[in-house]
Design a protein around this motif. Structure first.
Motif, PDB file in Angstrom:
ATOM      1  N   UNK A 162       0.861  -1.185   0.000  1.00  0.00           N
ATOM      2  CA  UNK A 162       0.000   0.000   0.000  1.00  0.00           C
ATOM      3  C   UNK A 162       0.891   1.226   0.000  1.00  0.00           C
ATOM      4  N   UNK A 163       0.577   2.171  -0.870  1.00  0.00           N
ATOM      5  CA  UNK A 163       1.388   3.391  -1.000  1.00  0.00           C
ATOM      6  C   UNK A 163       0.522   4.584  -0.596  1.00  0.00           C
ATOM      7  N   UNK A 164       1.014   5.363   0.358  1.00  0.00           N
ATOM      8  CA  UNK A 164       0.341   6.601   0.751  1.00  0.00           C
ATOM      9  C   UNK A 164       0.917   7.751  -0.086  1.00  0.00           C
ATOM     10  N   UNK A 165       0.043   8.561  -0.655  1.00  0.00           N
ATOM     11  CA  UNK A 165       0.486   9.693  -1.466  1.00  0.00           C
ATOM     12  C   UNK A 165      -0.474  10.855  -1.279  1.00  0.00           C
ATOM     13  N   UNK A 166       0.069  12.056  -1.461  1.00  0.00           N
ATOM     14  CA  UNK A 166      -0.747  13.233  -1.205  1.00  0.00           C
ATOM     15  C   UNK A 166      -1.771  13.429  -2.311  1.00  0.00           C
ATOM     16  N   UNK A 167      -2.838  14.149  -2.028  1.00  0.00           N
ATOM     17  CA  UNK A 167      -3.935  14.272  -2.997  1.00  0.00           C
ATOM     18  C   UNK A 167      -3.520  14.984  -4.277  1.00  0.00           C
ATOM     19  N   UNK A 168      -4.202  14.603  -5.352  1.00  0.00           N
ATOM     20  CA  UNK A 168      -4.058  15.283  -6.640  1.00  0.00           C
ATOM     21  C   UNK A 168      -5.462  15.589  -7.142  1.00  0.00           C
ATOM     22  N   UNK A 169      -5.752  16.873  -7.312  1.00  0.00           N
ATOM     23  CA  UNK A 169      -7.087  17.313  -7.726  1.00  0.00           C
ATOM     24  C   UNK A 169      -7.252  17.121  -9.228  1.00  0.00           C
ATOM     25  N   UNK A 170      -8.419  16.616  -9.624  1.00  0.00           N
ATOM     26  CA  UNK A 170      -8.741  16.422 -11.041  1.00  0.00           C
ATOM     27  C   UNK A 170      -9.002  17.785 -11.666  1.00  0.00           C
ATOM     28  N   UNK A 171      -7.996  18.338 -12.351  1.00  0.00           N
ATOM     29  CA  UNK A 171      -8.106  19.684 -12.899  1.00  0.00           C
ATOM     30  C   UNK A 171      -8.995  19.751 -14.129  1.00  0.00           C
ATOM     31  N   UNK A 172      -9.196  18.610 -14.811  1.00  0.00           N
ATOM     32  CA  UNK A 172     -10.079  18.638 -15.985  1.00  0.00           C
ATOM     33  C   UNK A 172     -11.537  18.842 -15.582  1.00  0.00           C
TER      34      UNK A 172
END
Length: 523
Positions: A162-172
């Motif tokens: 399991x990999x924890x990663x910071x959020x990425x907002x869907x810009x489209x």
């Protein structure tokens, strides 16, 4: 004639031309059977029988080293593969897989014939695409043409990470500018991918925060709103400009161009024009401001040498029939790197085949980093690329690394990295790129002949060629000769029929090739 062996010995016999060495349950690891004959008119001669006794592993087990639980994106972790009770290790290959993709493999040069335990490790730097990935390792015994086909293999149970990663907002789905017609509310949706699952909040004003994925925009909504996605790893914010449209609210200004990209210290010029009567229009900016004028419908913001990194020019107008309105000009000021440099981390000199090394690419003084991509190449092959989410406008230094595990095919390979600025359609085309001077790697690897045995008919082929490509260069020795010869090539016409073994040796190991020399009349 007879057989000498620690198991299955055959006493000397005078009445047969064929005798068989036979063992029903062979339990000697380093057995060396010898068939001998006492010729009538000459001394005894003998032939050694090469015997490889093998054992497949009792178990193959994969684990993480000094870590439990989820992994953090772009941090480095070490996986370990334990192979228990396998022999002989010199024929063992341990392979690493992610899903069905082969990542790396390790061979061994131990000469011990009895079973051993072997442990190999793999460094990984997972990203968000690796969440849920399955890593596993496999032990394979390649015993040559005389061994079992297919090669015996034992695989570990897969290790799911399991990999924890910071959020990425869907810009489209969430544009940077939202135009809302007066009297017709617009619902904005902020979706973000992250692990753990992020929480979403909207900031409408300095004192107003709304915890929801949606936000309803009306004519009373402030001009600037923002959505923030946050989890335990970090947060990401998307800024949205709200433009209220309609006969009474639309700002009668047009910019040409509507966005500019300019090199730091370069010149820039943007026109702002209108078709309505007004009491004055102008440009506000920290550089190149244009005072309000009443007698023109077109004014130009112009700077001959732009040296402000985060400049935010605004064109404004005071129409006769309403209050002041403004239009912002998005400006991106960029700078290509001063230098791009590739190096090895904590290592100098030749690399050893099958071992892992870290390369480092340093990009100096580049802006803005959010438009930067660092690409890794081996020769002309793209290996990997890294982008950045920093929103700092001023120049920064960036360092990225690449893990490699070279094999013999990589000897004299060229690794290099490249910094590319993709500034969009308004930016320079093609994209500005700066490459590091290539790093030539030298790989040391042990000798390995393509064929282990070759039969030579003296009249058909004149040379016994034991030459093998290897680094560092090997020394050659031949057995069954009265004198030790260091050459890799012998003339078959100068030899008696028989069996000749050539051994190539360097600092990493050795490998032998057997030549069976036969005369034209047979042997």
């Amino acid at each position: 004639m007879g057989w000498e062996a620690s198991e299955g010995v055959v006493p000397v016999t005078k009445d047969q031309n064929l005798i068989t060495w036979r063992v029903s349950e062979l339990t000697e690891w380093d057995i060396k059977p010898v068939c001998y004959i006492n010729l009538i008119h000459s001394a005894q001669c003998k032939v050694d029988l090469p015997v490889t006794v093998y054992k497949t592993p009792d178990s193959v087990f994969i684990s993480t080293v000094n870590h439990r639980g989820p992994m953090m994106e772009r941090q480095r972790y070490q996986l370990q593969c334990d192979v228990h009770n396998v022999a002989p290790v010199k024929y063992l290959t341990v392979k690493w897989y992610k899903g069905q993709t082969l990542l790396n493999q390790t061979t061994f040069n131990d000469t011990i014939e009895t079973p051993e335990n072997e442990t190999v490790t793999l460094l990984i730097r997972p990203d968000r695409a690796d969440d849920g990935a399955q890593y596993w390792c496999e032990a394979e015994l390649d015993l040559g043409a005389e061994g079992p086909q297919l090669h015996p293999t034992n695989s570990s149970k897969p290790l799911s990470i399991a990999v924890y990663y910071k959020p990425k907002i869907n810009e489209t789905k969430l544009p940077s500018v939202v135009r809302v017609l007066r009297g017709y509310p617009e619902v904005l949706v902020c979706e973000a991918e992250g692990n753990p699952k992020p929480t979403i909040s909207w900031s409408v004003s300095s004192n107003d925060n709304k915890n929801s994925e949606t936000l309803t925009i009306t004519e009373s909504t402030p001009e600037n709103v923002s959505c923030t996605a946050r989890n335990t790893v970090g947060s990401t914010t998307r800024h949205v400009k709200v433009s209220i449209q309609g006969a009474q609210s639309e700002c009668p200004l047009q910019l040409d161009p509507q966005r500019v990209v300019v090199r730091y210290g370069g010149s820039v010029a943007v026109n702002c024009y209108t078709s309505v009567l007004h009491k004055g229009m102008g440009w506000e900016a920290s550089e190149g401001a244009v005072p309000m004028t009443r007698n023109q419908n077109l004014i130009t913001w112009r700077v001959s040498e732009l040296t402000e990194w985060d400049i935010k020019p605004v064109c404004y107008i005071n129409p006769n029939d309403r209050g002041q309105c403004i239009v912002h000009l998005p400006v991106t000021v960029y700078k290509t790197p001063d230098s791009v440099f590739i190096s090895t981390v904590n290592h100098r000199g030749p690399m050893m085949e099958g071992q892992q090394y870290e390369l480092q690419c340093d990009v100096h003084n580049v802006a803005p980093v959010q438009y930067l991509t660092v690409k890794w190449y081996k020769g002309q092959t793209l290996l990997h690329q890294t982008t950045f989410t920093d929103n700092i406008k001023t120049p920064e230094n960036k360092t990225v690394t690449l893990l490699i595990r070279p094999d013999r095919a990589d000897d004299e390979a060229e690794y290099w990295c490249e910094a590319e600025l993709d500034l969009g359609a308004e930016g320079p085309q093609p994209h500005p790129t700066i490459s590091a001077k290539p790093l030539n790697v030298e790989v040391y690897y042990k000798p390995k002949h393509s064929n282990s045995t070759e039969t030579i008919i003296q009249d058909d082929k004149d040379m016994l060629d034991c030459t093998v490509k290897v680094n560092p260069a090997p020394t050659y020795t031949w057995d069954h000769l009265k004198e030790k010869i260091s050459s890799s090539v012998l003339k078959s016409s100068e030899l008696s029929p028989g069996r000749y073994t050539c051994t190539a040796t360097n600092t990493l190991g050795r490998d032998s090739k057997v030549f069976i020399v036969k005369s034209t009349g047979g042997f």
